[in-house]
Design an enzyme around this catalytic site. Sequence first.
Site, PDB file in Angstrom:
ATOM      1  CG  ASP A 100      32.888  82.819 -35.453  1.00 24.69           C
ATOM      2  OD1 ASP A 100      32.041  82.323 -35.709  1.00 24.69           O
ATOM      3  OD2 ASP A 100      34.065  82.080 -35.454  1.00 24.69           O
ATOM      4  CE1 TYR A 102      35.261  80.776 -27.076  1.00 19.39           C
ATOM      5  CE2 TYR A 102      35.418  82.526 -25.604  1.00 19.39           C
ATOM      6  CZ  TYR A 102      36.093  81.731 -25.431  1.00 19.39           C
ATOM      7  OH  TYR A 102      36.518  80.484 -24.872  1.00 19.39           O
ATOM      8  CG  HIS A 107      33.704  76.303 -27.883  1.00 16.89           C
ATOM      9  ND1 HIS A 107      34.538  75.298 -28.097  1.00 16.89           N
ATOM     10  CD2 HIS A 107      33.953  77.558 -28.103  1.00 16.89           C
ATOM     11  CE1 HIS A 107      35.318  76.289 -29.080  1.00 16.89           C
ATOM     12  NE2 HIS A 107      34.807  77.616 -29.342  1.00 16.89           N
ATOM     13  NE  ARG A 116      41.048  81.750 -19.120  1.00 23.67           N
ATOM     14  CZ  ARG A 116      40.003  82.080 -19.829  1.00 23.67           C
ATOM     15  NH1 ARG A 116      40.734  81.980 -21.110  1.00 23.67           N
ATOM     16  NH2 ARG A 116      38.878  81.327 -20.105  1.00 23.67           N
ATOM     17  CD  GLU A 174      36.682  77.190 -33.748  1.00 27.01           C
ATOM     18  OE1 GLU A 174      35.867  78.531 -33.706  1.00 27.01           O
ATOM     19  OE2 GLU A 174      37.213  77.131 -31.751  1.00 27.01           O
ATOM     20  CD  GLU A 176      31.941  79.088 -35.362  1.00 29.66           C
ATOM     21  OE1 GLU A 176      31.618  79.863 -35.658  1.00 29.66           O
ATOM     22  OE2 GLU A 176      32.682  78.852 -35.829  1.00 29.66           O
ATOM     23  CG  ASP A 208      35.784  79.668 -37.261  1.00 33.20           C
ATOM     24  OD1 ASP A 208      36.849  80.033 -38.674  1.00 33.20           O
ATOM     25  OD2 ASP A 208      36.005  79.773 -36.159  1.00 33.20           O
ATOM     26  CD  GLN A 215      42.605  80.111 -32.197  1.00 32.39           C
ATOM     27  OE1 GLN A 215      41.989  79.281 -32.462  1.00 32.39           O
ATOM     28  NE2 GLN A 215      41.216  80.773 -31.579  1.00 32.39           N
ATOM     29  CE  LYS A 228      38.951  80.884 -34.566  1.00 30.93           C
ATOM     30  NZ  LYS A 228      38.548  79.986 -33.631  1.00 30.93           N
TER      31      LYS A 228
END
Lengths: 388, 388
Positions: A100, A102, A107, A116, A174, A176, A208, A215, A228
């Site tokens: 998978d 990213y 996103h 963060r 998710e 995708e 997903d 997680q 996941k």
Amino acid sequence: VTTDGFGLANLPYGVYSIADGPRRVCTRLGDVVVDLATLLDDEVFAEPTLNAFMAQGYERWVAVRSQLQSMLAIDLPAEAANALDQCVLHLPFEVADYVDFYASEHHASNLGRLFRPDNPDPLQPNWKHLPVGYHGRSASIVVSGTEIVRPCGQRLVAAQDGPQFGPSLRLDIEAEMGFVVGTGNTRGDRLPVVDAHTHLFGAVVFNDWSARDIQAWEYVPLGPNLGKSFASTISPWVVPMLALAEARFPIPTQNPTPLSYLDSENAWGLDVDMAIEWNGYVVSRPPYRDMYWSPAQMLAHLTVNGAPMRTGDLFASGTVSGAAKETRGAFIELTWGGAEPVSVGAETRTFLEDGDEIVISASAPGVNGERIAFGEATGRILPARPIT
Amino acid sequence: VTTDGFGLANLPYGVYSIADGPRRVCTRLGDVVVDLATLLDDEVFAEPTLNAFMAQGYERWVAVRSQLQSMLAIDLPAEAANALDQCVLHLPFEVADYVDFYASEHHASNLGRLFRPDNPDPLQPNWKHLPVGYHGRSASIVVSGTEIVRPCGQRLVAAQDGPQFGPSLRLDIEAEMGFVVGTGNTRGDRLPVVDAHTHLFGAVVFNDWSARDIQAWEYVPLGPNLGKSFASTISPWVVPMLALAEARFPIPTQNPTPLSYLDSENAWGLDVDMAIEWNGYVVSRPPYRDMYWSPAQMLAHLTVNGAPMRTGDLFASGTVSGAAKETRGAFIELTWGGAEPVSVGAETRTFLEDGDEIVISASAPGVNGERIAFGEATGRILPARPIT
């Protein structure tokens, strides 16, 4: 199900059975499932998965597609035709390795801001230099319609109490696109971007499913695992990359220019529209065309260290999110970590509740002005199994 | 190769051929490879992998082992016997999903000190609550003796220059034990610690080759990918868990007590001695018995969210490192990030050079005072492929 999107410009591949009968390879024309072993008199399509056909390679994929388009433009023999609503659709291929990615800048930036908040740059330093990805559990890939049991696991409810065990409280999706490798490379060899189209067999819609609380607790430093690994859903139809030639679309400008093996110049994106329905209400329309990294670049990256790809490898794009809120492909983004509930008809939601159903669909432009449908990746949430 | 360690207490399973002949399942007694289809007159052993036999389940594994021990104690029929040096040994099973753990407290602490020197606690907050692990590439698992091409990839040489592409400059090993799942669970079900021994078929020696420079640049936030996916080596012999009943050993005290599904009370470790040879010189002797997390706990953790395990799943322990420097299982620890070269005969090394050969071996106590050998996971480094 309508006939829209399943015309001669599409001709996706799938695997069907009549009730508990043998699984066989098919294509779909409108609402008719076409048995390919019967139509083409070729036993490779009497297999229970697409893998044997995929392994025959690019020239064969071109020849079969051309033959199908010629034959089906004239006639569909009754002995090869089954009504779609009489057919059970199965996982269309045996999944070898699953990775998978990213690859959406929106996103990755949204998750950076959520996780963060003090960091001035929401992207990690490596993000614009390589398509970041991780391996997932192949055994957990299920076909559309498979019900999803809410996973249990460790999660922090209040940090001072330490981890607790229980059903996920932040179950998410998710949206995708997934890409299926038809033929791979010998260990040690690399697959360049310019050759990717001869190795990529087709594309699917991919969900997903993600337990955000599991997680968040587990993923440092080795990445997602149990959050996941319980399930990912794919559409039953693999749309051939050959059908998507018309849908090629420039990728966004990549700045800084990636290293030469990632070959920005020759990489291509796809003009795919996606939609997410939550209990029948469309809550988001993610634009695949905005994805930063291209599938061809993902394949080149996966093999640049000589790692072997095989027939049946599946890699997914990562969540498809656009710039606008109503185009975000995961509920953690759409609800901003649960702080901004969304309307689902007369109700509101943050994360998935038991009984909720998600339908992810996608479509792209095809030849002759036809639209190409990818079908749907659908799943309904069942309550967690009792904790014994 | 000596006969030591391959007596009646062991009887590991493998797959052999004579030159390019058919692959068949075998066991090993001393320096004799025993053809099991011939000895037991059972076609499940005429398969090219162990998977069909493993899928028959625990009671069958018990019965076959008992039958083998009885028969071979009396006689080894000539028609079933092949000299080891006449046989080619192959990957003994088809790998389904592969997961790598991180179960040595010494290893995780050492890497924490190396990578996060300012952090007062070298362990991440989750480390003592769950066996941290990630999925890797099944297609990259190779049998002992397979040569390893030095991988290329992105790595930071000087941070201010950004990533560069080239051969890994910090090619490393990880000495681990691997565990092979014989029978799995239905999706949604959990496998408790107390049942793990009926699902785990056997154990192998495992070398998780690691390109530290590629890994360091890519792994935030989704974990290792290209830094590991080029190759992992396993020994050709799968030692039955039934042979390792004698080697069960208490795991270290787990404090804090993990959540009940991880069942510290009923978990068991293994009293396995490992050794790492670098170009023929022993440079480390990692003690598997010191591992914090048990294989039974790893299996319970992998399935606690309902994720399906299958016949042929492989999970590895993560680097086995003891408290003493000369028991560390990876060169990044043994050389403290390359700062403290080790002696390899008359030469010194930090990371692997082209032409270097690594042999990882292991042994454990068996019944009747016999020693059980796991065989070897061996690999030699070939130069990187030219960059075109």
